[in-house]
Write a protein that holds these residues in place. Structure first.
Motif, PDB file in Angstrom:
ATOM      1  N   LYS A  10       0.816  -1.224   0.000  1.00  0.00           N
ATOM      2  CA  LYS A  10       0.000   0.000   0.000  1.00  0.00           C
ATOM      3  C   LYS A  10       0.850   1.277   0.000  1.00  0.00           C
ATOM      4  CE  LYS A  10      -2.627   1.835   3.514  1.00  0.00           C
ATOM      5  NZ  LYS A  10      -3.609   1.785   4.593  1.00  0.00           N
ATOM      6  N   ILE A  11       1.981   1.252   0.691  1.00  0.00           N
ATOM      7  CA  ILE A  11       2.783   2.479   0.792  1.00  0.00           C
ATOM      8  C   ILE A  11       3.367   2.887  -0.561  1.00  0.00           C
ATOM      9  CG2 ILE A  11       4.987   1.398   1.409  1.00  0.00           C
ATOM     10  CD1 ILE A  11       5.289   3.849   3.403  1.00  0.00           C
ATOM     11  N   PHE A  12       3.555   1.942  -1.480  1.00  0.00           N
ATOM     12  CA  PHE A  12       4.145   2.274  -2.771  1.00  0.00           C
ATOM     13  C   PHE A  12       3.312   3.309  -3.527  1.00  0.00           C
ATOM     14  CE2 PHE A  12       6.313  -2.170  -3.315  1.00  0.00           C
ATOM     15  CZ  PHE A  12       7.073  -1.929  -2.189  1.00  0.00           C
ATOM     16  N   ASN A  29       3.090  17.933  -6.461  1.00  0.00           N
ATOM     17  CA  ASN A  29       2.426  17.017  -7.389  1.00  0.00           C
ATOM     18  C   ASN A  29       1.906  15.745  -6.717  1.00  0.00           C
ATOM     19  OD1 ASN A  29       2.978  18.773  -9.506  1.00  0.00           O
ATOM     20  ND2 ASN A  29       4.926  17.785  -9.959  1.00  0.00           N
ATOM     21  N   LYS A  30       2.140  15.627  -5.408  1.00  0.00           N
ATOM     22  CA  LYS A  30       1.699  14.450  -4.656  1.00  0.00           C
ATOM     23  C   LYS A  30       2.232  13.150  -5.276  1.00  0.00           C
ATOM     24  CE  LYS A  30      -2.401  16.632  -2.659  1.00  0.00           C
ATOM     25  NZ  LYS A  30      -1.642  17.582  -1.972  1.00  0.00           N
ATOM     26  N   THR A  31       3.520  13.168  -5.599  1.00  0.00           N
ATOM     27  CA  THR A  31       4.197  12.021  -6.184  1.00  0.00           C
ATOM     28  C   THR A  31       4.172  10.843  -5.208  1.00  0.00           C
ATOM     29  OG1 THR A  31       5.650  13.501  -7.412  1.00  0.00           O
ATOM     30  CG2 THR A  31       6.431  11.242  -7.110  1.00  0.00           C
ATOM     31  N   ASP A  32       3.870   9.641  -5.736  1.00  0.00           N
ATOM     32  CA  ASP A  32       3.822   8.470  -4.856  1.00  0.00           C
ATOM     33  C   ASP A  32       5.238   7.977  -4.530  1.00  0.00           C
ATOM     34  OD1 ASP A  32       4.734   6.612  -6.903  1.00  0.00           O
ATOM     35  OD2 ASP A  32       2.684   6.567  -7.676  1.00  0.00           O
ATOM     36  N   PHE A  33       5.334   7.130  -3.506  1.00  0.00           N
ATOM     37  CA  PHE A  33       6.638   6.626  -3.056  1.00  0.00           C
ATOM     38  C   PHE A  33       7.372   5.886  -4.170  1.00  0.00           C
ATOM     39  CE2 PHE A  33       5.522   7.582   1.295  1.00  0.00           C
ATOM     40  CZ  PHE A  33       6.751   7.709   1.927  1.00  0.00           C
ATOM     41  N   GLU A  34       6.648   5.087  -4.942  1.00  0.00           N
ATOM     42  CA  GLU A  34       7.294   4.319  -6.007  1.00  0.00           C
ATOM     43  C   GLU A  34       7.963   5.259  -7.009  1.00  0.00           C
ATOM     44  OE1 GLU A  34       6.450   0.435  -8.751  1.00  0.00           O
ATOM     45  OE2 GLU A  34       4.712   1.593  -8.087  1.00  0.00           O
ATOM     46  N   THR A  35       7.252   6.254  -7.460  1.00  0.00           N
ATOM     47  CA  THR A  35       7.815   7.218  -8.407  1.00  0.00           C
ATOM     48  C   THR A  35       8.916   8.032  -7.749  1.00  0.00           C
ATOM     49  OG1 THR A  35       5.656   7.331  -9.502  1.00  0.00           O
ATOM     50  CG2 THR A  35       7.232   9.094  -9.989  1.00  0.00           C
TER      51      THR A  35
END
Length: 116
Positions: free
Chosen positions: A5-7, A53-59
């Motif tokens: 989920k954190i990704f 941009n609220k970039t996710d952890f994976e990116t």
């Protein structure tokens, strides 16, 4: 295989928790930023865009300019796991950051945290 989920969580949603954890122990937002920049190679401008941009952890980690070559020196237990033994490369990077923030909150000197 399901992704953790954190990704897919926005880095910007967790970042205030890193700052809060550090500030509760007398450290600063600048200390947190120094650790993030050291680990990932991001600069302030790029980092502000990630937050905006609220970039996710994976990116966030996949597009990091350069993971610090000294990450192999980050060892120890975080969330019940030895960071050096975590098999998923993305989860390992996330836990590296968690470990560094924990060290900051525990009062370690920046020289030790940054493995200099």
């Amino acid at each position: 295989m399901n992704k953790h989920k954190i990704f897919s969580m926005a880095f910007a949603s967790v970042y205030p928790h890193y700052i809060n954890k550090a500030e509760k122990k007398g450290r600063t937002k600048e200390d947190v930023d120094t650790i993030i920049f050291w680990l990932t190679g991001y600069n302030n401008t790029d980092f502000e865009n990630i937050l905006k941009n609220k970039t996710d952890f994976e990116t966030f980690f996949n597009e990091a300019p350069q993971l610090n070559p000294n990450v192999s020196k980050i060892t120890g237990v975080i969330c019940g796991y030895r960071v050096e033994d975590i098999e998923d490369p993305l989860m390992q990077k996330i836990r590296y950051l968690d470990k560094l923030i924990d060290e900051l909150a525990r009062g370690k000197s920046m020289e030790k945290i940054l493995r200099t």
